[in-house]
Design a protein around this motif. Structure first.
Motif, PDB file in Angstrom:
ATOM      1  N   ARG A  39       0.923  -1.302  -0.485  1.00  0.00           N
ATOM      2  CA  ARG A  39       0.103   0.261   0.179  1.00  0.00           C
ATOM      3  C   ARG A  39       0.710   1.234  -0.136  1.00  0.00           C
ATOM      4  NH1 ARG A  39      -3.600   0.724   5.047  1.00  0.00           N
ATOM      5  NH2 ARG A  39      -3.553   2.360   4.118  1.00  0.00           N
ATOM      6  N   TRP A  40       2.475   0.832   0.645  1.00  0.00           N
ATOM      7  CA  TRP A  40       2.837   1.995   0.943  1.00  0.00           C
ATOM      8  C   TRP A  40       4.690   2.451   0.376  1.00  0.00           C
ATOM      9  CZ3 TRP A  40       0.364   6.574   2.645  1.00  0.00           C
ATOM     10  CH2 TRP A  40      -0.843   6.217   2.882  1.00  0.00           C
ATOM     11  N   GLY A  41       3.683   2.746  -1.120  1.00  0.00           N
ATOM     12  CA  GLY A  41       5.596   2.834  -2.112  1.00  0.00           C
ATOM     13  C   GLY A  41       5.708   1.415  -2.307  1.00  0.00           C
TER      14      GLY A  41
ATOM     15  N   LEU B  35       9.836   0.503  -3.807  1.00  0.00           N
ATOM     16  CA  LEU B  35      10.479   1.373  -4.331  1.00  0.00           C
ATOM     17  C   LEU B  35      11.342   1.795  -2.850  1.00  0.00           C
ATOM     18  CD1 LEU B  35       8.236   4.485  -6.093  1.00  0.00           C
ATOM     19  CD2 LEU B  35      11.572   3.265  -6.437  1.00  0.00           C
TER      20      LEU B  35
ATOM     21  N   LEU C   1      12.875   7.069   1.854  1.00  0.00           N
ATOM     22  CA  LEU C   1      11.354   6.812   1.638  1.00  0.00           C
ATOM     23  C   LEU C   1      10.682   5.760   3.174  1.00  0.00           C
ATOM     24  CD1 LEU C   1      10.952   5.726  -1.649  1.00  0.00           C
ATOM     25  CD2 LEU C   1      10.504   7.898  -0.863  1.00  0.00           C
TER      26      LEU C   1
ATOM     27  N   HIS D 237      12.917   7.701   6.929  1.00  0.00           N
ATOM     28  CA  HIS D 237      12.597   9.210   6.636  1.00  0.00           C
ATOM     29  C   HIS D 237      13.063   9.516   8.295  1.00  0.00           C
ATOM     30  CE1 HIS D 237       8.324   9.631   6.930  1.00  0.00           C
ATOM     31  NE2 HIS D 237       8.762   8.163   6.421  1.00  0.00           N
TER      32      HIS D 237
ATOM     33  N   GLN E 268      -0.331  10.279  -2.347  1.00  0.00           N
ATOM     34  CA  GLN E 268       0.919   9.990  -1.392  1.00  0.00           C
ATOM     35  C   GLN E 268       2.022   8.367  -1.401  1.00  0.00           C
ATOM     36  OE1 GLN E 268      -2.637   9.983  -1.470  1.00  0.00           O
ATOM     37  NE2 GLN E 268      -2.968  10.388   0.961  1.00  0.00           N
ATOM     38  N   SER E 269       1.718   8.227  -2.988  1.00  0.00           N
ATOM     39  CA  SER E 269       2.833   7.130  -2.755  1.00  0.00           C
ATOM     40  C   SER E 269       3.594   7.341  -3.397  1.00  0.00           C
ATOM     41  CB  SER E 269       2.109   5.732  -3.753  1.00  0.00           C
ATOM     42  OG  SER E 269       2.878   5.106  -4.627  1.00  0.00           O
ATOM     43  N   PRO E 270       4.771   6.811  -3.384  1.00  0.00           N
ATOM     44  CA  PRO E 270       6.070   7.382  -3.896  1.00  0.00           C
ATOM     45  C   PRO E 270       5.681   6.853  -5.545  1.00  0.00           C
ATOM     46  CG  PRO E 270       6.082   6.007  -2.827  1.00  0.00           C
ATOM     47  CD  PRO E 270       5.448   5.839  -1.803  1.00  0.00           C
ATOM     48  N   TRP E 271       4.985   6.137  -5.931  1.00  0.00           N
ATOM     49  CA  TRP E 271       5.038   6.170  -7.324  1.00  0.00           C
ATOM     50  C   TRP E 271       4.468   6.484  -8.003  1.00  0.00           C
ATOM     51  CZ3 TRP E 271       7.363   1.538  -9.505  1.00  0.00           C
ATOM     52  CH2 TRP E 271       7.481   1.182  -8.921  1.00  0.00           C
TER      53      TRP E 271
ATOM     54  N   TYR F  30       4.711   9.941   6.240  1.00  0.00           N
ATOM     55  CA  TYR F  30       4.125   8.359   4.905  1.00  0.00           C
ATOM     56  C   TYR F  30       4.791   7.311   4.819  1.00  0.00           C
ATOM     57  CZ  TYR F  30       8.425  10.517   2.903  1.00  0.00           C
ATOM     58  OH  TYR F  30      10.053  10.244   2.574  1.00  0.00           O
TER      59      TYR F  30
END
Lengths: 344, 496
Positions: free
Chosen positions: A153-155, A158, A165, A168, B4-7, B482
């Motif tokens: 859900r959160w990146g 990546l 990320l 942080h 809000q996602s880094p994608w 985030y």
């Protein structure tokens, strides 16, 4: 030109920030730094161990060298899952082609990232395995196979490529260690073995959670199949092992399935649990955490016993007469003995 | 994928590279493909709703704008009514699924997923397509004959989540025109995106736990007042941040979306406030609800009747009625729970009262002469800020009785009697918030006085520009809330 200079400076500063904020794993959770150490020691190993804490705490490559002249390295990390083990194996073949790959089968009891425990715990373990891997397609595949729902859900992947990320918000927890180890990496293991010198006897029976599924999961079998194929492609012998340990329980139903699989695939499977007496493990003196893992004394006993099997059944050569190899390993042995004497 | 996602920045960057590599006449196709991918990535479960709106609006507009409908307004009307009914019903259906009790009612049914949240962007694309349809009906806009171009207008991905609401005549041609690469424009867009992320992730999301804690504590008196202030800052950071991201991303592609805010907290009266807050919704409501209601036959008849019987006040009855209907519609658009209707009516009441009391204010100011004093301007600003905060707090309580109970507690419970409960923020959080809110205030003041800050920076030393932009990036990366471990908060307006 100015623009490119600005981009370069910005990139450098971000890189520095990332290095500063990433955990250094030099304190209580040293095992988080194990995977990263391999790259400085890659090459020249006849045996590579891959698996969870049952390999990096229960086998000592130094003992294997001292007793049999076997060169080995452990690519272990806490609660390493089978899909992570597979991609670590794939990555290892990019650096060297060992004669034997030893895989500890305990992690086959997990069939998905969710089945390994809470999301936050799984994520922490994922990090300890994956953050240390160098950027490569293997890492990318390992990350994608390992992500929890929360991470997706959160990146997702990546955040593994750019750990800034993820870390942080560590700015409020930074310590002097983060600055000290910003440019300098401190190895904590002896060829992947994390030495534990303490003793905490097993005083009470460890109660295991009941077995929820007698069948090992489909995903585990698929990755084991892939391991078999990968090793065959490289002419490497895959050895399955169940390292000594009282907890978590390795149920006999699981053992029967792995035994059957090994027979079908003509693999060597060594379950060390029934041989604990023969190995000489004393759970009053050879464990540092009440029976979950072995301490250095137990690991040396287990390695001496297992090394004999490796030498006899895998035909591994004794390198102790080779001058260059011997010099390197003697240095490692001195560091190992010194650490053992200091109790660290 | 959420904004809000880094994608999201990566996705946008990849789209930009392709966009500026293809010939101009192909650029809109890249945008359409990008918008489609974004929708599929972010809200594919609700794709049916978007397609329903796109197809129905496209067909109805074609029917109205082509053939016989082109000449005869009466023939256009059934298409307009039919299509507006279909789309408004879809929106209302989705909103009604979020009403209390709907979850239990729909449990196990095929539409249970609708109780989880509104389909992505439905409130905004419904509004935008309705506006387009009415424009076609009125003949002020030619119907778009290319379905792809129309779909791009309705579902342009940066504004899908929370607007701004654009008109077809303003946005449509921009989306399909060729846009050659322009470094300055790209840089301006990127700066605005960063500023949006700063407001959303560093300020609004950092405040979110405190607002939630105060809501859950059922706080009254002073605690409630603190809640209204914190919620105002959170909503401002969240909403303006999201809109800044939408405007910035669009700017990178050479597309200028309408501004949605102009320093609303510097407003000195309600009318001014609503000309500065959510401006595009205000414009939409004015164009498609207020004016048509004002000039409708029943309202004109009522005005004539009232003028004859009620004198001066009677002259304004028609306008007040249209204002009431507009605020009712605005409330319903925000949600079907009673609190949004109360919120709309409270806003209407304040506007009407302000209007009716204008002569009294004038007499007051001619007697005391404070109007031109600087301190009075500050007083008016603070008064407006607090008043709008109290009305806005309606958002927080689905049951209006709960809201009024808290509102009245401000007068019945001494403010200092109700200690503010633990807000779940550390000293570092408060430090960041103080700096962040300070920066936001400073930027607003500078914008109010000097206009575009980006223009100013562009004319100055490039290293200063690079430095400030990089500082903003680092602030977002380091101090933004985030990623894993944080309770991610969606944009507040994406729920309306």
């Amino acid at each position: 030109m100015k623009k490119w200079c600005a981009f370069l400076c910005g990139g450098l500063i971000l890189g520095l920030l990332q290095g500063l904020l990433a955990p250094k794993y030099t304190g209580l959770t040293q095992e988080g730094g194990l995977i990263r150490e391999y790259y400085q020691n890659a090459g020249g190993n006849d045996v590579i161990f891959i698996g969870d804490c049952e390999v990096y705490e229960n086998f000592s490559p130094i003992t294997l060298w001292q007793e049999y002249g076997i060169t080995s390295y452990i690519r272990g990390s806490p609660q390493q899952t089978i899909w992570q083990s597979y991609y670590l194996m794939e990555e290892t073949f990019r650096y060297e082609t060992p004669k034997v790959m030893v895989f500890n089968v305990l992690s086959m009891k997990y069939d998905s990232p969710e089945s390994t425990g809470s999301q936050s715990r799984r994520e922490a373990y994922n990090r300890m395995t994956l953050d240390g891997m160098r950027w490569s397609s293997c890492k990318w595949k390992a990350v994608n196979a390992s992500l929890t729902r929360e991470e997706r859900r959160w990146g997702g992947a990546l955040t593994y490529l750019f750990p800034l990320l993820r870390y942080h918000d560590r700015w409020s927890e930074l310590t002097a260690e983060d600055v000290r180890y910003l440019f300098h990496f401190q190895p904590v293991s002896h060829c992947g073995y994390l030495m534990r010198t303490g003793v905490e006897p097993m005083t009470e029976a460890l109660i295991s959670a009941p077995m929820t599924d007698a069948e090992l999961g489909q995903t585990s079998w698929e990755y084991l199949d892939k391991m078999v194929r990968l090793c065959r492609e490289h002419g490497t012998q895959l050895v399955l092992v169940k390292s000594p340990g009282l907890y978590p329980v390795w149920w006999w139903e699981w053992d029967r399935q792995v035994t059957e699989y090994a027979r079908e695939q003509e693999l060597l499977y060594v379950n060390m649990l029934p041989a604990q007496e023969e190995i000489g493990i004393d759970w009053m003196t050879d464990t540092y955490d009440g029976g979950l893992h072995l301490n250095v004394s137990g690991a040396e006993k287990a390695s001496a016993w297992f090394g004999k099997i490796l030498q006899e059944q895998c035909g591994l050569p004794d390198h102790r007469r080779e001058e260059t190899v011997s010099a390197l390993w003697e240095a490692r042995c001195r560091a190992y003995e010194a650490a053992k004497a200091e109790g660290r | 994928m959420t904004v809000q996602s880094p994608w999201f920045p990566l996705f946008t960057a990849a789209l930009l590279v392709i966009y500026y590599r293809v010939p101009g006449q192909w650029q809109w196709r890249v945008l359409l493909t990008g918008s489609g991918c974004f929708y599929l990535w972010a809200g594919k479960a609700y794709l049916g709703f978007l397609l329903l709106t796109l197809v129905s609006t496209y067909l109805a507009a074609r029917q109205m704008g082509d053939g016989q409908g082109r000449e005869d307004r009466k023939k256009r009307r059934p298409w307009l009514i039919l299509c507006l009914t279909v789309n408004a019903s879809a929106l209302m259906l989705c909103k009604s699924c979020l009403l209390p009790g709907a979850k239990e009612l729909l449990a196990g049914s095929r539409v249970e997923f609708l109780t989880l949240g509104l389909p992505l962007g439905i409130s905004f694309y419904t509004l935008q397509t309705m506006g387009y349809l009415i424009d076609v009906y009125r003949g002020t806009v030619e119907p778009e004959r290319n379905f792809g171009k129309f779909s791009l207008f309705a579902a342009w991905f940066p504004q899908l989540i929370q607007g701004p609401v654009s008109g077809f005549s303003q946005l449509g041609p921009q989306l399909t025109a060729a846009h050659p690469y322009d470094g300055q424009r790209l840089s301006f867009g990127a700066q605005r995106v960063l500023w949006g992320y700063f407001k959303k992730l560093v300020i609004a999301d950092r405040l979110a736990p405190a607002v939630t804690a105060l809501r859950q504590e059922q706080t009254v008196g002073g605690g409630f007042l603190v809640l209204t202030i914190l919620y105002a800052v959170q909503l401002y950071g969240d909403f303006t941040g999201g809109v800044d991201i939408a405007l910035g991303v669009s700017e990178c592609f050479g597309i200028r979306l309408p501004e949605n805010f102009r320093q609303p907290f510097f407003a000195k009266n309600t009318a001014q406030y609503w000309r500065r807050w959510h401006m595009t919704l205000g414009t939409w409501m004015k164009t498609y609800v207020f004016y048509p209601v004002s000039v409708s036959a029943p309202v004109r008849r009522l005005s004539r009747w009232a003028r004859a019987r009620l004198g001066g006040f009677g002259k304004r009855v028609g306008v007040y009625l249209a204002t009431g209907v507009t605020w009712l519609a605005t409330g319903v658009w925000h949600g079907l729970t009673p609190n949004f209707l109360v919120w709309g009516m409270l806003n209407c009441l304040v506007i009407v009262l302000s209007q009716e009391l204008t002569p009294l204010y004038r007499r007051f100011h001619s007697r005391f002469g404070w109007k031109d004093k600087p301190w009075y301007g500050v007083f008016e600003g603070i008064r407006m800020f607090l008043l709008m905060n109290l009305i806005r707090a309606c958002d927080l309580y689905a049951d209006p009785r709960e809201y009024f109970h808290r509102l009245l507690s401000l007068f019945s419970v001494p403010l200092w009697r109700q200690p503010v409960p633990a807000l779940g923020l550390t000293g570092a959080d408060w430090g960041i918030l103080a700096l962040g809110i300070g920066a936001m205030l400073l930027v607003s003041l500078l914008q109010q006085r000097a206009g575009s800050l980006r223009q100013l920076l562009w004319r100055g030393n490039p290293w200063l520009r690079y430095g400030l932009t990089f500082l903003l990036l680092v602030a977002v990366l380091l101090f933004g809330r985030y990623g894993v471990g944080y309770e991610g908060t969606n944009f507040i307006y994406s729920q309306f």
